[in-house]
Design an enzyme around this catalytic site. Structure first.
Site, short mmCIF file in Angstrom:
data_model
loop_
_atom_site.label_atom_id
_atom_site.label_comp_id
_atom_site.label_asym_id
_atom_site.label_seq_id
_atom_site.Cartn_x
_atom_site.Cartn_y
_atom_site.Cartn_z
N GLU A 102 4.24 8.24 -1.72
CA GLU A 102 5.10 8.40 -0.55
C GLU A 102 6.28 7.44 -0.58
OE1 GLU A 102 2.06 10.44 2.62
OE2 GLU A 102 2.39 8.30 2.88
N CYS A 115 12.10 2.78 1.38
CA CYS A 115 10.87 2.06 1.07
C CYS A 115 10.14 2.85 -0.01
CB CYS A 115 10.03 1.96 2.35
SG CYS A 115 8.41 1.26 2.09
N CYS A 122 -3.56 1.60 -4.78
CA CYS A 122 -3.41 0.15 -4.96
C CYS A 122 -4.74 -0.42 -5.41
CB CYS A 122 -2.98 -0.51 -3.65
SG CYS A 122 -2.53 -2.25 -3.85
N CYS A 126 -6.61 -5.28 0.41
CA CYS A 126 -6.25 -5.94 1.67
C CYS A 126 -6.89 -5.14 2.81
CB CYS A 126 -4.74 -6.02 1.83
SG CYS A 126 -3.96 -6.89 0.45
N CYS A 129 -4.85 -2.68 5.30
CA CYS A 129 -3.86 -1.76 4.72
C CYS A 129 -4.52 -0.42 4.36
CB CYS A 129 -3.24 -2.39 3.47
SG CYS A 129 -2.05 -1.29 2.68
N CYS A 345 4.60 0.47 7.92
CA CYS A 345 3.99 -0.40 6.90
C CYS A 345 2.48 -0.21 6.85
CB CYS A 345 4.19 -1.87 7.24
SG CYS A 345 5.87 -2.36 7.35
N1 SAH Z 1 1.58 -4.78 -2.17
C1 SAH Z 1 2.79 -5.22 -1.56
C2 SAH Z 1 3.53 -4.12 -0.82
C3 SAH Z 1 2.65 -3.64 0.32
S1 SAH Z 1 3.26 -2.94 1.76
C4 SAH Z 1 2.51 -6.37 -0.65
O1 SAH Z 1 1.33 -6.68 -0.42
O2 SAH Z 1 3.43 -7.01 -0.17
C5 SAH Z 1 4.42 -3.95 2.53
C6 SAH Z 1 3.94 -4.78 3.73
O3 SAH Z 1 3.21 -4.03 4.72
C7 SAH Z 1 3.04 -5.90 3.29
O4 SAH Z 1 3.45 -7.09 3.89
C8 SAH Z 1 1.71 -5.46 3.80
O5 SAH Z 1 0.85 -6.55 3.95
C9 SAH Z 1 2.10 -4.80 5.12
N2 SAH Z 1 1.05 -3.97 5.69
C10 SAH Z 1 0.06 -3.34 5.04
N3 SAH Z 1 -0.72 -2.66 5.90
C11 SAH Z 1 -0.20 -2.85 7.13
C12 SAH Z 1 -0.54 -2.37 8.43
N4 SAH Z 1 -1.57 -1.56 8.62
N5 SAH Z 1 0.23 -2.76 9.46
C13 SAH Z 1 1.31 -3.54 9.26
N6 SAH Z 1 1.68 -4.02 8.05
C14 SAH Z 1 0.93 -3.68 7.00
#
Ligand code: SAH
Length: 366
Positions: A102, A115, A122, A126, A129, A345
């Protein structure tokens, strides 16, 4: 093996979008051509929107015939488009292997941000996420990364020029280092997209050795997903912290910030109710961020099915922001965009044939 053989797989054609300028020059030299063919070809592809080799009039007839036979210019394909009430557009793009990734287009008054994803799924886990729940399939090729920009820019037309790119879609960009760097080089190359280094941001969960490598490989903006200021909590939220704890991460950030004058790192901090949003957390954050040139971006948590977290209240987020700003740390709260189409995000999921079998492990654990 000479460089021509390295690049030319008799079964699979060479995708020219896999190369940055240096790679493309090496490819042409391998064919016995001059390196400047690279910039000629890039101009056709990225500036003139010409993808038919026969129409590339400054290439010799024999080179055109060679390219026709052995090379392609191929990108992922848009299979679903969703437009949110705020103008945000989310695309599901299908890759050649059938999985979907996406990408999200976010229009604003002064910029248009794309984005993009760097991996199918992944490999990190985390806990807050949604992408993490899908497990992991594979790294995207450089052509599939730059291809998202290519396809999106064509789709929204030149009138809506994409000015900013953030690697905040699916995947951990620094675990797909070479392909991400090649695509970033293309984004910042004047013969391709010519974006400034301040407008291309790699967001990482903190892969320390890759942050160190990135410093010398390419001068791109860096964002770090911090989310906790104590190792104990970060181990839980961002498990890669067990391998690269906060002191190592902050050392790598300090080094990265030294690359250029006035350089800063953006730290991302997802606001989770009752988990990482106390006064003590704010104080810890101030202490930590004082040690590196930084900006802070607070991200309201975006929920997804089966997530066990809640977003901090508006008041708490505002209090956090005020405390940090008052302490001299430039702090903003990320606007949640595309909420009605799950484009925010951590909500990007695509369609991933999980090879890590994480989704099974999660299901069994539930
Ligand atoms: N792997 C990379 C890119 C991930 S997405 C990273 O970890 O940075 C980009 C951002 O969105 C990251 O800061 C991630 O922690 C955040 N993110 C992931 N899930 C989220 C959620 N459910 N709500 C808000 N932010 C989130």
């Amino acid at each position: 093996m000479n460089s021509l053989q390295e690049h030319v797989n008799p079964v699979k054609k060479v995708n020219l979008l896999d190369f940055d300028r240096k790679g493309l020059a090496a490819f042409f030299v391998g064919l016995g051509e001059k390196p400047f063919r690279a910039t000629q070809l890039m101009k056709w592809i990225y500036q003139e929107d010409v993808y038919d080799f026969d129409a590339m009039s400054n290439l010799s007839k024999s080179l055109r015939a060679y390219l026709n036979e052995h090379c392609v210019i191929a990108t992922p394909e848009i299979v679903i488009e969703q437009v949110a009430s705020d103008g945000t557009i989310k695309w599901a793009m299908q890759t050649h292997c059938g999985n979907r990734i996406e990408s999200v287009f976010i229009p604003e008054d002064d910029r248009n941000t794309l984005c993009i994803s760097s991996q199918i799924g992944c490999a990190l886990a985390c806990t807050f996420c949604s992408t993490a729940q899908q497990g992991f399939n594979r790294n995207l090729a450089a052509s599939e990364i730059i291809g998202q920009l290519f396809v999106a820019q064509n789709r929204v037309s030149k009138a809506n020029r994409i000015t900013n790119v953030v690697f905040m879609g699916m995947g951990e960009p620094l675990l797909n280092f070479d392909n991400v760097v090649a695509s970033v080089n293309l984004m910042m190359d004047d013969f391709a997209y010519g974006l400034s280094k301040r407008r291309v941001t790699i967001s990482s969960s903190g892969v320390v050795p890759a942050i160190e490598r990135l410093g010398t490989a390419c001068d791109v903006s860096l964002a770090i997903s911090l989310h906790a200021v104590r190792d104990e909590l970060r181990d839980e939220l961002v498990p890669i912290n067990k391998k690269y704890p906060l002191n190592m991460l902050m050392d790598a950030c300090r080094e990265n910030a030294k690359i250029a004058p006035r350089r800063f790192i953006t730290f991302e901090y997802v606001m989770l109710d009752g988990i990482n949003d106390t006064l003590e957390d704010a104080r810890g954050l101030i202490k930590l961020l004082k040690t590196v040139p930084s900006k802070l971006n607070l991200i309201p948590f975006n929920p997804f099915p089966n997530s066990s977290y809640r977003c901090s209240s508006k008041e708490t987020i505002l209090k956090f922001k005020t405390l940090l700003n008052d302490a001299g740390i430039i702090t903003t709260v990320r606007k949640t965009r595309g909420e009605d189409i799950d484009a925010a995000c951590g909500q990007l999921v695509g369609q991933v044939a999980d090879k890590s079998r994480r989704h099974l492990k999660l299901k069994n654990a539930a």
